[in-house]
Design a protein around this motif. Structure first.
Motif, PDB file in Angstrom:
ATOM      1  N   ALA A 147       0.868  -1.180   0.000  1.00 39.83           N
ATOM      2  CA  ALA A 147       0.000   0.000   0.000  1.00 39.83           C
ATOM      3  C   ALA A 147       0.899   1.222   0.000  1.00 39.83           C
ATOM      4  N   PRO A 148       0.373   2.394  -0.327  1.00 41.75           N
ATOM      5  CA  PRO A 148       1.192   3.610  -0.242  1.00 41.75           C
ATOM      6  C   PRO A 148       1.813   3.738   1.142  1.00 41.75           C
ATOM      7  N   GLY A 149       3.100   4.114   1.168  1.00 36.55           N
ATOM      8  CA  GLY A 149       3.818   4.176   2.442  1.00 36.55           C
ATOM      9  C   GLY A 149       3.166   5.075   3.460  1.00 36.55           C
ATOM     10  N   GLU A 150       2.648   6.219   3.019  1.00 32.91           N
ATOM     11  CA  GLU A 150       2.043   7.150   3.964  1.00 32.91           C
ATOM     12  C   GLU A 150       0.786   6.569   4.609  1.00 32.91           C
ATOM     13  N   LEU A 151       0.125   5.636   3.903  1.00 35.64           N
ATOM     14  CA  LEU A 151      -1.044   4.998   4.495  1.00 35.64           C
ATOM     15  C   LEU A 151      -0.633   4.017   5.589  1.00 35.64           C
ATOM     16  N   LEU A 152       0.349   3.184   5.285  1.00 33.43           N
ATOM     17  CA  LEU A 152       0.777   2.186   6.260  1.00 33.43           C
ATOM     18  C   LEU A 152       1.420   2.834   7.483  1.00 33.43           C
ATOM     19  N   ASP A 153       1.980   4.026   7.306  1.00 36.62           N
ATOM     20  CA  ASP A 153       2.621   4.706   8.427  1.00 36.62           C
ATOM     21  C   ASP A 153       1.617   5.371   9.359  1.00 36.62           C
ATOM     22  N   THR A 154       0.470   5.788   8.832  1.00 35.32           N
ATOM     23  CA  THR A 154      -0.454   6.583   9.645  1.00 35.32           C
ATOM     24  C   THR A 154      -1.804   5.923   9.902  1.00 35.32           C
ATOM     25  N   TYR A 155      -2.186   4.977   9.052  1.00 33.00           N
ATOM     26  CA  TYR A 155      -3.489   4.324   9.225  1.00 33.00           C
ATOM     27  C   TYR A 155      -3.266   2.975   9.907  1.00 33.00           C
ATOM     28  N   HIS A 156      -3.738   2.854  11.115  1.00 36.38           N
ATOM     29  CA  HIS A 156      -3.543   1.617  11.862  1.00 36.38           C
ATOM     30  C   HIS A 156      -4.845   0.866  12.093  1.00 36.38           C
ATOM     31  N   THR A 157      -5.978   1.505  11.851  1.00 33.78           N
ATOM     32  CA  THR A 157      -7.279   0.884  12.086  1.00 33.78           C
ATOM     33  C   THR A 157      -7.934   0.546  10.749  1.00 33.78           C
ATOM     34  N   TYR A 158      -8.424  -0.684  10.651  1.00 33.33           N
ATOM     35  CA  TYR A 158      -9.052  -1.135   9.404  1.00 33.33           C
ATOM     36  C   TYR A 158     -10.372  -1.824   9.729  1.00 33.33           C
ATOM     37  N   VAL A 159     -11.408  -1.504   8.954  1.00 29.36           N
ATOM     38  CA  VAL A 159     -12.727  -2.112   9.121  1.00 29.36           C
ATOM     39  C   VAL A 159     -13.036  -2.900   7.850  1.00 29.36           C
ATOM     40  N   ASN A 160     -13.052  -4.242   7.961  1.00 28.73           N
ATOM     41  CA  ASN A 160     -13.330  -5.039   6.763  1.00 28.73           C
ATOM     42  C   ASN A 160     -14.833  -5.235   6.595  1.00 28.73           C
ATOM     43  N   SER A 161     -15.221  -5.922   5.517  1.00 28.13           N
ATOM     44  CA  SER A 161     -16.637  -6.125   5.210  1.00 28.13           C
ATOM     45  C   SER A 161     -16.745  -7.325   4.285  1.00 28.13           C
ATOM     46  N   PRO A 162     -17.945  -7.842   4.064  1.00 25.91           N
ATOM     47  CA  PRO A 162     -18.099  -8.897   3.048  1.00 25.91           C
ATOM     48  C   PRO A 162     -17.817  -8.321   1.662  1.00 25.91           C
ATOM     49  N   MET A 163     -17.170  -9.118   0.831  1.00 21.93           N
ATOM     50  CA  MET A 163     -16.956  -8.673  -0.543  1.00 21.93           C
ATOM     51  C   MET A 163     -18.212  -8.913  -1.380  1.00 21.93           C
ATOM     52  N   SER A 164     -18.775 -10.134  -1.285  1.00 22.21           N
ATOM     53  CA  SER A 164     -19.917 -10.464  -2.132  1.00 22.21           C
ATOM     54  C   SER A 164     -21.067 -11.119  -1.373  1.00 22.21           C
ATOM     55  N   THR A 165     -20.879 -11.443  -0.099  1.00 23.59           N
ATOM     56  CA  THR A 165     -21.929 -12.077   0.694  1.00 23.59           C
ATOM     57  C   THR A 165     -22.743 -10.997   1.398  1.00 23.59           C
ATOM     58  N   SER A 166     -23.743 -10.474   0.694  1.00 22.65           N
ATOM     59  CA  SER A 166     -24.557  -9.363   1.206  1.00 22.65           C
ATOM     60  C   SER A 166     -23.683  -8.202   1.686  1.00 22.65           C
ATOM     61  N   PRO A 167     -22.887  -7.621   0.777  1.00 24.22           N
ATOM     62  CA  PRO A 167     -21.981  -6.527   1.166  1.00 24.22           C
ATOM     63  C   PRO A 167     -22.719  -5.204   1.341  1.00 24.22           C
ATOM     64  N   PRO A 168     -22.060  -4.211   1.952  1.00 24.90           N
ATOM     65  CA  PRO A 168     -22.677  -2.886   2.094  1.00 24.90           C
ATOM     66  C   PRO A 168     -23.009  -2.240   0.753  1.00 24.90           C
ATOM     67  N   CYS A 169     -22.163  -2.478  -0.265  1.00 26.96           N
ATOM     68  CA  CYS A 169     -22.325  -1.839  -1.568  1.00 26.96           C
ATOM     69  C   CYS A 169     -22.697  -2.878  -2.625  1.00 26.96           C
ATOM     70  N   ALA A 170     -23.608  -2.520  -3.522  1.00 30.39           N
ATOM     71  CA  ALA A 170     -23.999  -3.430  -4.596  1.00 30.39           C
ATOM     72  C   ALA A 170     -22.808  -3.753  -5.499  1.00 30.39           C
ATOM     73  N   SER A 171     -21.838  -2.842  -5.582  1.00 31.31           N
ATOM     74  CA  SER A 171     -20.645  -3.057  -6.394  1.00 31.31           C
ATOM     75  C   SER A 171     -19.596  -3.890  -5.662  1.00 31.31           C
ATOM     76  N   GLU A 172     -19.912  -4.366  -4.460  1.00 33.01           N
ATOM     77  CA  GLU A 172     -19.105  -5.243  -3.593  1.00 33.01           C
ATOM     78  C   GLU A 172     -18.198  -4.453  -2.647  1.00 33.01           C
ATOM     79  N   GLY A 173     -18.093  -5.025  -1.428  1.00 32.49           N
ATOM     80  CA  GLY A 173     -17.247  -4.438  -0.401  1.00 32.49           C
ATOM     81  C   GLY A 173     -17.806  -3.145   0.161  1.00 32.49           C
ATOM     82  N   GLY A 174     -16.908  -2.281   0.682  1.00 35.44           N
ATOM     83  CA  GLY A 174     -17.306  -0.974   1.184  1.00 35.44           C
ATOM     84  C   GLY A 174     -17.606  -0.961   2.671  1.00 35.44           C
TER      85      GLY A 174
END
Length: 290
Positions: A167-194
């Motif tokens: 990932a971009p270095g500045e992201l890995l250095d400053t972003y430590h919290t990640y919220v995952n989601s289903p990709m295709s099993t009833s995901p938040p977005c019709a286009s998958e994930g999100g």
């Protein structure tokens, strides 16, 4: 009904049958297979009295030629007369509601611009890294997992074994919290994930949108809204695109392009327009100089 009454109602006696009850207290019970018709003449009235009156049908129709009153309000006059004060009030309320949504969106954009302006003003000093965004400040409407210390083996989606190889270095250095989601099993977005849920405090967020599909000339871009899908519902936020395309574990090629933006506290839907999205990276948008 007697014969004279039938003639006064212009009903053929041969086609009309009925029950006439002349009692102070009476009840007529009818089965579910037939229609019920009540015929009144002249100034006669029909009065229904009880603790509650309910109608259950595919369609219920009421017709009032001169008035239709509910709790003293003539709904017929209110709704038919476009110049009535009540109707003008309803129109004004609708206009104000639409303006309110527009103002809220403008304030959101202004708040984002002020944050970026503050960062530029402080560019000449040494900034403290953005603080970790607590998972206690994230409420997801899906069965997502919030991870406060993301690593290269963190699964991107709950129903896939793909992970972030790079990932971009500045992201890995400053972003430590990640919220995952289903990709295709009833995901938040019709286009998958999100992401769909609540951020309890202002956040700087990042997301990866797929870059390897067949997309329109506009491409697969991120957007955020108050809950409705589609660019027509999107906030007018500015997204920063990070240069480069990035690989995923257990996935060929470099299908990830990263974007980030400032997002105020509230209920949000975050998607990519035409293809899959990852979950969201979240950090506290602090601008502190030492």
């Amino acid at each position: 009904a007697d014969e004279a009454s039938r003639r006064r109602l212009d009903v053929d006696a041969g086609d009309f049958g009925g029950i006439q009850i002349r009692k102070t207290n009476a009840m007529v019970a009818m089965g579910p297979a037939g229609d019920v018709a009540l015929l009144r003449q002249g100034n006669a009235s029909l009065h229904v009295s009880g603790d509650a009156v309910s109608f259950a049908a595919d369609a219920v129709s009421f017709s009032g030629r001169e008035s239709f009153e509910v709790n003293g309000t003539d709904l017929l006059q209110c709704c038919q007369d476009s110049q009535s004060a009540d109707n003008e009030t309803l129109t004004t309320v609708r206009q104000l509601k639409a303006e309110q949504l527009s103002i809220i969106d403008s304030v959101r954009i202004l708040k984002q611009e002020l944050f970026y302006l503050e960062k530029r003003f402080n560019a000449s000093c040494t900034s403290v890294d953005e603080g970790t965004y607590s998972c206690n400040s994230v409420v997801s409407d899906y069965h997502d997992e919030c991870i406060e210390e993301i690593s290269s083996d963190t699964y991107i989606w709950t129903d896939r074994t793909y992970s972030f190889l790079d990932a971009p270095g500045e992201l890995l250095d400053t972003y430590h919290t990640y919220v995952n989601s289903p990709m295709s099993t009833s995901p938040p977005c019709a286009s998958e994930g999100g992401f769909l849920g609540t951020l309890k405090s202002d956040a700087q967020i990042a997301i990866c949108c797929a870059n390897h599909g067949t997309y329109s000339s506009a491409g697969n871009k991120p957007y955020a809204s108050a809950g409705s899908e589609g660019l027509s519902y999107a906030y007018g936020l500015t997204w920063t695109e990070h240069s480069g395309e990035f690989a995923l574990g257990n996935h060929g090629g470099t299908p990830c392009t990263f974007y980030e933006t400032f997002l105020e506290a509230g209920d949000h839907l975050i998607c990519c327009t035409e293809g899959w999205a990852t979950g969201i990276f979240v950090t506290t948008p602090e601008v502190v100089c030492t």
